[in-house]
Write a protein that holds these residues in place. Structure first.
Motif, PDB file in Angstrom:
ATOM      1  N   ARG A   1       0.883  -1.138   0.140  1.00  5.63           N
ATOM      2  CA  ARG A   1       0.091   0.073  -0.074  1.00  5.63           C
ATOM      3  C   ARG A   1       0.847   1.314  -0.178  1.00  5.63           C
ATOM      4  NH1 ARG A   1      -5.406  -0.567   2.355  1.00  5.63           N
ATOM      5  NH2 ARG A   1      -6.266  -2.411   1.095  1.00  5.63           N
ATOM      6  N   GLY A   2       2.263   1.113  -0.083  1.00  3.62           N
ATOM      7  CA  GLY A   2       2.995   2.407  -0.080  1.00  3.62           C
ATOM      8  C   GLY A   2       4.270   2.046  -0.336  1.00  3.62           C
ATOM      9  N   PHE A   3       5.195   2.782  -0.764  1.00  4.19           N
ATOM     10  CA  PHE A   3       6.657   2.874  -0.868  1.00  4.19           C
ATOM     11  C   PHE A   3       7.317   4.215  -0.284  1.00  4.19           C
ATOM     12  CE2 PHE A   3       4.508   0.874  -4.697  1.00  4.19           C
ATOM     13  CZ  PHE A   3       5.029  -0.200  -4.600  1.00  4.19           C
ATOM     14  N   ALA A   4       8.499   3.746   0.264  1.00 11.96           N
ATOM     15  CA  ALA A   4       9.285   4.916   1.052  1.00 11.96           C
ATOM     16  C   ALA A   4      10.856   4.726   0.818  1.00 11.96           C
ATOM     17  CB  ALA A   4       8.770   5.150   2.348  1.00 11.96           C
ATOM     18  N   ALA A   5      11.514   5.516   0.884  1.00 10.46           N
ATOM     19  CA  ALA A   5      12.933   5.508   0.503  1.00 10.46           C
ATOM     20  C   ALA A   5      13.579   4.635   1.927  1.00 10.46           C
ATOM     21  CB  ALA A   5      13.652   6.930   0.896  1.00 10.46           C
TER      22      ALA A   5
END
Length: 182
Positions: A127-131
């Motif tokens: 449901r999401g991507f981050a560094a």
């Protein structure tokens, strides 16, 4: 003729650990993009970026989850959602203007997992991507809401750091509505 025993000897199936296919508790996890390729979608009326993500945290190291990002689709809402997801992914991978799916391979990022229902069974959904480390660094070992000890998981939160409400699952038919069908 004993062709199997000639190759592997006396095989004891109890000596091989059982594979765990239960979903990982919802939360943020560190993952490496092991595979990335552009493919036709299931209906063959659009293109998706298909990702295989290998979790790299302590407790769930080696577990695999998949993500599909719509790149092209006849439904404009699908394309809009896909572009948002692709923007999150490219920022997480620090790729300014991706030209080939192979650019994503071997990148380590943080991913947010949710538990949804697929085919009547609980399943993980990205449901999401981050560094890398943006959402998972400094997260202490704690017990997730499912009661399973999750070493790098946190309860799902919004951008303000508030715990998000658990998404409702459709009840009557068991079928999950897609965002563009709502």
């Amino acid at each position: 003729m004993s062709d199997i025993s000639d190759i592997i000897g006396n095989f004891d199936p109890e000596s091989v650990p059982a594979q765990d296919y239960s979903p990982v508790p919802a939360g943020w996890y560190s993952a490496m993009i092991a595979e990335a390729e552009v493919k036709d979608n299931r209906a063959r009326n659009g293109k998706i970026l298909k990702l295989r993500l290998d979790l790299t945290g302590e407790e769930y190291n080696g577990r695999v989850v998949f993500a599909n990002i719509n790149l092209d689709h006849p439904n404009a809402k699908c394309v809009e959602i896909g572009r948002r997801e692709l923007a999150q992914l490219t920022r997480a991978c620090e790729i300014a203007n991706p030209t080939d799916s192979s650019e994503f391979i071997d990148k380590v990022i943080d991913i947010r997992l949710a538990i949804t229902e697929f085919g009547g069974e609980p399943s993980n959904e990205v449901r999401g991507f981050a560094a890398e480390g943006e959402k998972t660094s400094g997260v202490k070992t704690r017990t997730a809401s499912s009661g399973v000890k999750a070493s790098r998981a946190t309860a799902p939160t919004n951008d303000a750091g508030e715990t998000e409400a658990k998404p409702e699952t459709p009840k009557a038919t068991g079928a999950k509505k897609r965002p563009w069908e709502r």
